[in-house]
Design a protein around this motif. Structure first.
Motif, short mmCIF file in Angstrom:
data_model
loop_
_atom_site.label_atom_id
_atom_site.label_comp_id
_atom_site.label_asym_id
_atom_site.label_seq_id
_atom_site.Cartn_x
_atom_site.Cartn_y
_atom_site.Cartn_z
N ASN A 131 -6.82 -9.79 -10.15
CA ASN A 131 -7.94 -8.60 -11.59
C ASN A 131 -8.80 -7.75 -11.09
N ILE A 132 -8.45 -6.57 -11.35
CA ILE A 132 -9.42 -4.90 -10.60
C ILE A 132 -10.79 -5.45 -10.91
N MET A 133 -10.54 -5.29 -12.63
CA MET A 133 -12.04 -5.64 -12.92
C MET A 133 -12.68 -6.91 -12.95
N SER A 134 -12.55 -8.35 -12.92
CA SER A 134 -13.36 -9.16 -12.72
C SER A 134 -13.52 -9.13 -11.37
N ASP A 135 -12.14 -9.05 -10.55
CA ASP A 135 -12.91 -9.42 -8.69
C ASP A 135 -12.09 -8.10 -7.94
N ARG A 136 -12.99 -7.22 -7.98
CA ARG A 136 -12.04 -5.63 -7.14
C ARG A 136 -11.94 -5.75 -5.31
N ASP A 137 -12.34 -7.17 -4.66
CA ASP A 137 -12.25 -6.87 -4.00
C ASP A 137 -11.40 -8.06 -3.24
N GLY A 138 -11.33 -9.44 -3.94
CA GLY A 138 -10.14 -9.68 -3.72
C GLY A 138 -8.60 -9.42 -4.41
N ALA A 139 -8.62 -8.34 -5.57
CA ALA A 139 -7.80 -8.70 -5.97
C ALA A 139 -6.76 -7.02 -4.63
N VAL A 140 -8.00 -6.20 -3.84
CA VAL A 140 -7.42 -5.52 -3.07
C VAL A 140 -7.27 -6.49 -1.76
N ALA A 141 -7.90 -7.25 -1.34
CA ALA A 141 -7.05 -8.57 -0.49
C ALA A 141 -5.66 -9.04 -1.02
N ALA A 142 -5.72 -9.19 -2.32
CA ALA A 142 -4.65 -9.96 -2.64
C ALA A 142 -3.64 -8.71 -2.87
N LEU A 143 -3.63 -7.72 -2.78
CA LEU A 143 -2.29 -6.57 -2.72
C LEU A 143 -2.11 -6.68 -1.18
#
Length: 285
Positions: free
Chosen positions: A35-47
């Protein structure tokens, strides 16, 4: 070789599929919560993890990709995220779009996308309208996150004597080590963590608390569907991990139609359409 990638990302995780020109699937991948709204860095890492697994060493320069992600409408990720991606061409869209095209194809209808988050989508021709999708704190009514939060709130109220204790409330309180444990859990919990509580709720559907929470959620979902129907009675398609739950709870309210596919199918369809006719794709998507 031209390749096409569709990716679906939300609060529980992300997954992707890669095809060649003929439509043959040549790669699949998964990643963590996105969820790029609530956890931008985590989302980019997951992608990044998901893309690497899907490509399996293939050159990303030959890939046209469409990513349908939770939180795009409130994060501006449609602008800042594509340059961070390795693909030759990439578009980042709200997951409502990929859900609509996956579930309905070229048909008109309403999609109630009910997963960790929730959003309600009306597709009429090329026009897409949405209600909800405002995230795990202020919105996403009826979602797994909403249900989990509401459920635990009811457990605390029962423990305080404001409502009657039930087998389910006692079991839940014990599972978390008491009411203080529930509060400690909620302090650091992500949307997916609250969503995981729903399994316990659904496993005890005859419990008075489960009946109350699910009935409240169903009515909230019904209000959103009624609002987005507008002047035309369109069939409703329920999708997501909780789609079948709400399809049963709201049976008979509107005509229902089974989904043609999932959001991942929608993302892949959009990628291939964009590659085939960029001007048309930009107008539609």
């Amino acid at each position: 070789m031209n390749m096409y990638l569709g990716l679906d990302g939300g609060g529980t995780g992300c997954r992707a599929v890669l095809t060649d020109d003929s439509g043959q699937i040549i790669g699949r991948g998964t990643g963590g919560p996105c969820n790029i709204m609530s956890d931008r860095d985590g989302a980019v890492a997951a992608l990044t993890e998901c893309a690497a697994e899907t490509l399996a060493g293939r050159d990303p320069a030959g890939v046209t990709a469409v990513l349908g992600l939770a939180g795009v409408n409130t994060s501006g990720a449609g602008d800042w995220l594509p340059p961070l991606l390795p693909f030759g061409r990439s578009r980042v869209v709200q997951d409502a779009m990929t859900a609509a095209y996956g579930a309905l194809g070229d048909s008109d209808g309403i999609v109630a996308a009910m997963g960790t988050g929730s959003i309600f989508i009306r597709k009429l021709g090329d026009a897409i309208t949405t209600i909800g999708g405002w995230g795990p704190i202020l919105g996403d009514e009826g979602s797994g996150n909403w249900l989990g939060r509401r459920f635990l709130s009811e457990v605390l109220r029962a423990g305080d004597g404001l409502t009657g204790q039930t087998v389910l409330t006692r079991q839940t309180e014990s599972r978390h080590g008491g009411r203080n444990g529930i509060v400690a859990f909620a302090r650091d919990a992500r949307a997916s963590d609250f969503g995981a509580e729903v399994a316990h709720l659904l496993a005890a559907r005859d419990d008075p608390v489960a009946i109350r929470v699910l009935s409240e959620a169903a009515e909230l979902v019904a209000v959103s569907i009624a609002a987005i129907q507008k002047d035309e009675l369109l069939p409703v398609t329920f999708t997501g991990g909780l789609g079948t739950v709400y399809a049963a709870l709201l049976k008979g309210r509107w005509p229902q139609r089974e989904p043609l596919g999932n959001p991942l199918d929608g993302a892949l369809r959009m990628a291939r359409t964009w590659a085939a006719d960029g001007s048309r794709a930009r107008a539609e998507f």
